[in-house]
Design a protein around this motif. Sequence first.
Motif, mmCIF file in Angstrom:
data_model
loop_
_atom_site.group_PDB
_atom_site.id
_atom_site.type_symbol
_atom_site.label_atom_id
_atom_site.label_comp_id
_atom_site.label_asym_id
_atom_site.label_seq_id
_atom_site.Cartn_x
_atom_site.Cartn_y
_atom_site.Cartn_z
ATOM 1 N N SER A 1 -8.328 -59.172 32.496
ATOM 2 C CA SER A 1 -7.006 -59.654 32.052
ATOM 3 C C SER A 1 -7.055 -61.014 31.362
ATOM 4 C CB SER A 1 -6.036 -59.708 33.225
ATOM 5 O OG SER A 1 -5.856 -58.430 33.750
ATOM 6 N N PRO A 2 -7.722 -62.022 31.938
ATOM 7 C CA PRO A 2 -7.775 -63.306 31.221
ATOM 8 C C PRO A 2 -8.490 -63.204 29.877
ATOM 9 C CG PRO A 2 -8.456 -63.607 33.494
ATOM 10 C CD PRO A 2 -8.333 -62.142 33.264
ATOM 11 N N VAL A 3 -9.499 -62.373 29.804
ATOM 12 C CA VAL A 3 -10.230 -62.214 28.545
ATOM 13 C C VAL A 3 -9.327 -61.572 27.494
ATOM 14 C CG1 VAL A 3 -12.187 -61.088 27.436
ATOM 15 C CG2 VAL A 3 -12.457 -62.111 29.693
ATOM 16 N N PHE B 1 -6.055 -61.656 27.382
ATOM 17 C CA PHE B 1 -5.051 -62.655 27.023
ATOM 18 C C PHE B 1 -5.632 -63.695 26.067
ATOM 19 C CE2 PHE B 1 -3.295 -66.881 27.833
ATOM 20 C CZ PHE B 1 -2.007 -66.680 27.355
ATOM 21 N N LEU B 2 -6.824 -64.213 26.376
ATOM 22 C CA LEU B 2 -7.421 -65.253 25.536
ATOM 23 C C LEU B 2 -7.788 -64.728 24.151
ATOM 24 C CD1 LEU B 2 -9.596 -67.136 28.155
ATOM 25 C CD2 LEU B 2 -7.485 -67.923 27.067
ATOM 26 N N VAL B 3 -8.273 -63.501 24.065
ATOM 27 C CA VAL B 3 -8.616 -62.925 22.766
ATOM 28 C C VAL B 3 -7.351 -62.735 21.927
ATOM 29 C CG1 VAL B 3 -9.438 -60.818 21.648
ATOM 30 C CG2 VAL B 3 -10.779 -61.860 23.459
ATOM 31 N N TYR C 1 -4.562 -64.405 22.214
ATOM 32 C CA TYR C 1 -4.083 -65.742 21.865
ATOM 33 C C TYR C 1 -4.904 -66.329 20.713
ATOM 34 C CZ TYR C 1 -2.792 -70.627 22.311
ATOM 35 O OH TYR C 1 -2.363 -71.902 22.054
ATOM 36 N N LEU C 2 -6.217 -66.192 20.780
ATOM 37 C CA LEU C 2 -7.072 -66.682 19.708
ATOM 38 C C LEU C 2 -6.771 -65.964 18.398
ATOM 39 C CD1 LEU C 2 -9.461 -68.429 18.784
ATOM 40 C CD2 LEU C 2 -10.964 -66.576 19.499
#
Length: 116
Positions: free
Chosen positions: A83-85, A87-89, A91-92
Motif C-alpha cells: 500500500s505505501p509503495v 501510494f508513493l508511486v 504521488y510521484l
Amino acid sequence: MSHEHVSNTKRIWFVFGLLSVVTTVEVILGILKPASLEFNHFIGLNLLNWIFYILTIFKAYYIVWAFMHMEGEKSSLRWSVVSPVIFLVLYLLFILLTEGHYIYGVFKDSTIKWNF
C-alpha cells in the motif's frame, strides 16, 4: 524437526521468463515507437508512456512478490508493504505530470530556449 529442502528452480525460471518477456516488450515498444501509441494522449501523457509506467510497476510489484516471498505471507502484511509503495508511486507520477506540464508551458511560451 528437520525441514525438507524444496527446490525453487522451476519457479525462478518462470519469474525470469516473465520479467524477460515484459522487458522485451518494453524495449521493442521503445525502439519502434508506434505512432498510434505515441501521438494519442490520455490525461496529459501519450499512451506509450502510460504503457511503460504500467509495465514497470508490474515488474516492480512482481519482483517484490516473488523475490521477497510475499506470496506466502498473510494478507495484512502484504498490504502493509504494498500500500505505501502504491501510494508513493501514484504521488510521484502526479508530481512528475504536474511539474512536467508546468515546465513545458514555461519554455513553450517564453523566450528561454531549451538548453537540455
